[in-house]
Design a protein around this motif. Structure first.
Motif, mmCIF file in Angstrom:
data_model
loop_
_atom_site.group_PDB
_atom_site.id
_atom_site.type_symbol
_atom_site.label_atom_id
_atom_site.label_comp_id
_atom_site.label_asym_id
_atom_site.label_seq_id
_atom_site.Cartn_x
_atom_site.Cartn_y
_atom_site.Cartn_z
ATOM 1 N N ILE A 1 -21.236 6.678 28.787
ATOM 2 C CA ILE A 1 -21.954 5.758 27.905
ATOM 3 C C ILE A 1 -21.463 5.913 26.465
ATOM 4 N N THR A 2 -21.353 7.161 26.018
ATOM 5 C CA THR A 2 -20.890 7.393 24.645
ATOM 6 C C THR A 2 -19.453 6.932 24.470
ATOM 7 N N GLU A 3 -18.600 7.212 25.445
ATOM 8 C CA GLU A 3 -17.207 6.773 25.356
ATOM 9 C C GLU A 3 -17.108 5.250 25.335
ATOM 10 N N THR A 4 -17.996 4.577 26.064
ATOM 11 C CA THR A 4 -17.974 3.111 26.079
ATOM 12 C C THR A 4 -18.477 2.542 24.758
ATOM 13 N N VAL A 5 -19.574 3.113 24.239
ATOM 14 C CA VAL A 5 -20.146 2.601 22.987
ATOM 15 C C VAL A 5 -19.148 2.739 21.847
ATOM 16 N N PHE A 6 -18.436 3.876 21.799
ATOM 17 C CA PHE A 6 -17.515 4.131 20.691
ATOM 18 C C PHE A 6 -16.056 3.838 21.060
ATOM 19 N N ALA A 7 -15.833 3.226 22.224
ATOM 20 C CA ALA A 7 -14.482 2.821 22.648
ATOM 21 C C ALA A 7 -13.501 3.981 22.582
ATOM 22 N N ARG A 8 -13.924 5.125 23.102
ATOM 23 C CA ARG A 8 -13.065 6.310 23.097
ATOM 24 C C ARG A 8 -12.524 6.559 24.498
ATOM 25 N N PRO A 9 -11.228 6.853 24.632
ATOM 26 C CA PRO A 9 -10.690 7.197 25.947
ATOM 27 C C PRO A 9 -11.172 8.576 26.381
ATOM 28 N N GLY A 10 -11.536 8.701 27.639
ATOM 29 C CA GLY A 10 -12.026 9.985 28.138
ATOM 30 C C GLY A 10 -12.135 9.965 29.651
ATOM 31 N N MET A 11 -12.502 11.110 30.227
ATOM 32 C CA MET A 11 -12.543 11.235 31.668
ATOM 33 C C MET A 11 -13.646 10.388 32.292
ATOM 34 N N GLY A 12 -14.789 10.278 31.634
ATOM 35 C CA GLY A 12 -15.871 9.488 32.200
ATOM 36 C C GLY A 12 -15.483 8.034 32.375
ATOM 37 N N LYS A 13 -14.937 7.438 31.328
ATOM 38 C CA LYS A 13 -14.513 6.040 31.400
ATOM 39 C C LYS A 13 -13.326 5.870 32.338
ATOM 40 N N LEU A 14 -12.406 6.825 32.327
ATOM 41 C CA LEU A 14 -11.238 6.738 33.197
ATOM 42 C C LEU A 14 -11.651 6.783 34.665
ATOM 43 N N LEU A 15 -12.562 7.696 35.017
ATOM 44 C CA LEU A 15 -13.001 7.819 36.406
ATOM 45 C C LEU A 15 -13.704 6.544 36.854
ATOM 46 N N THR A 16 -14.547 5.984 36.002
ATOM 47 C CA THR A 16 -15.247 4.748 36.356
ATOM 48 C C THR A 16 -14.271 3.590 36.517
#
Length: 310
Positions: free
Chosen positions: A254-269
């Motif tokens: 959620i935080t990575e999506t709100v702030f448009a940051r690349p990370g493992m959570g967004k990558l896995l999803t």
């Protein structure tokens, strides 16, 4: 301590092996495979082309044989190719893991510093307990996406002090400016656990007989708190820290999506939703490995603080 490490490392390896098998079977049982997706994009492919492509990629083999072949490739350092990003999986995974670890490290450091600080303050000064309980309640009640949006509106839109999200495009732009808001969001969301655990553990430790004896000998309150009570109170905090480390590596979506940051959570999803099975499986194993490594580090640190646990 060495015996613990020697015992846990094989356990971690076996757990990752079993997890890879279960995840591979689950992903393989999902409808659709890379060839089926390619057929959707190119309807000119005939049955012979499909059969040849499936044989080329080993998709005509039994699922167990495909898992053994995939595992052998990973053991040789061959992580395969990401269909979603059209790049080798290693080139996609490592930047995302690095971004998550940077965000994780700073947010946990801030959450631990503030949470432990206010928890110790409440344990040493009981009149502050109401304020600390209120802070912990507010921290747990605030949704991360709502808090993140509020911080963006205040500091990025209203004042213009910080960027709203993303990563620096220019090497001369200090990267810390892009970390302040997501780190603050995650730190606020996690400091409640450290404040409450510190308060409970410190209250229990300060009532121990050796603490009473130290006070009777004239030791200062601050010395007793840091030198004698806190090392005992820190043992349960390390377990919370290890669990948070694993949760944040995979769960900061959620935080990575709100702030448009690349990370493992967004990558896995993105990998799961995009049908990139190879990337999804390796990202899952990497998150599991980081979680178990953090748990092992916490267990080692606990035994270093309290030799009775050895």
């Amino acid at each position: 301590m060495l015996r613990l490490i020697a015992w846990r490392v094989p356990q971690i390896a076996v757990t990752l092996l079993v997890l890879s098998f279960v995840a591979y079977l689950a992903i393989g049982a999902m409808p659709g495979d890379p060839i089926a997706l390619a057929l959707m994009n190119d309807p000119r492919m005939g049955p012979e082309d499909v059969a040849r492509a499936r044989a080329l990629h080993g998709l005509d083999q039994p699922l167990l044989s495909r898992w053994v072949a995939w595992l052998s490739g990973v053991a040789r350092g061959e992580f395969g190719y990401s269909r979603l990003f059209s790049r080798p999986v290693a080139e996609v995974l490592w930047p995302a893991l690095r971004g998550s670890l940077v965000l994780l490290g700073w947010s946990l450091a801030m959450a631990v510093a503030v949470g432990v600080g206010v928890g110790m303050l409440a344990a040493l000064r009981p009149r502050w307990r109401g304020a600390v309980d209120g802070l912990a309640l507010a921290s747990q009640a605030l949704p991360t996406f709502w808090l993140g949006i509020l911080l963006i509106i205040l500091f990025a839109v209203t004042f213009g002090w910080l960027p709203a999200g993303g990563s620096p495009d220019d090497a001369s732009d200090p990267g810390w400016r892009f970390l302040v808001l997501p780190v603050a969001t995650l730190a606020v969301a996690h400091l409640a656990a450290y404040a409450r655990h510190t308060l409970a553990a410190m209250t229990d430790a300060l009532s121990a007989p050796w603490i009473v004896a130290g006070r009777a000998r004239g030791a200062s309150r601050l010395r007793i708190a840091w030198r004698h009570a806190f090392p005992n109170a820190a043992v349960p905090l390390l377990s919370v820290l290890a669990l948070d480390a694993g949760a944040l590596v995979s769960g900061a979506l959620i935080t990575e999506t709100v702030f448009a940051r690349p990370g493992m959570g967004k990558l896995l999803t993105d990998a799961v939703m995009g049908g990139d099975h190879n990337l999804a499986l390796l990202a899952l194993l990497l998150v599991a490995g980081v979680t178990m490594a953090a748990t092992l580090a916490a267990d080692v640190a606990q035994r270093a603080l309290d030799p009775r646990l050895a």
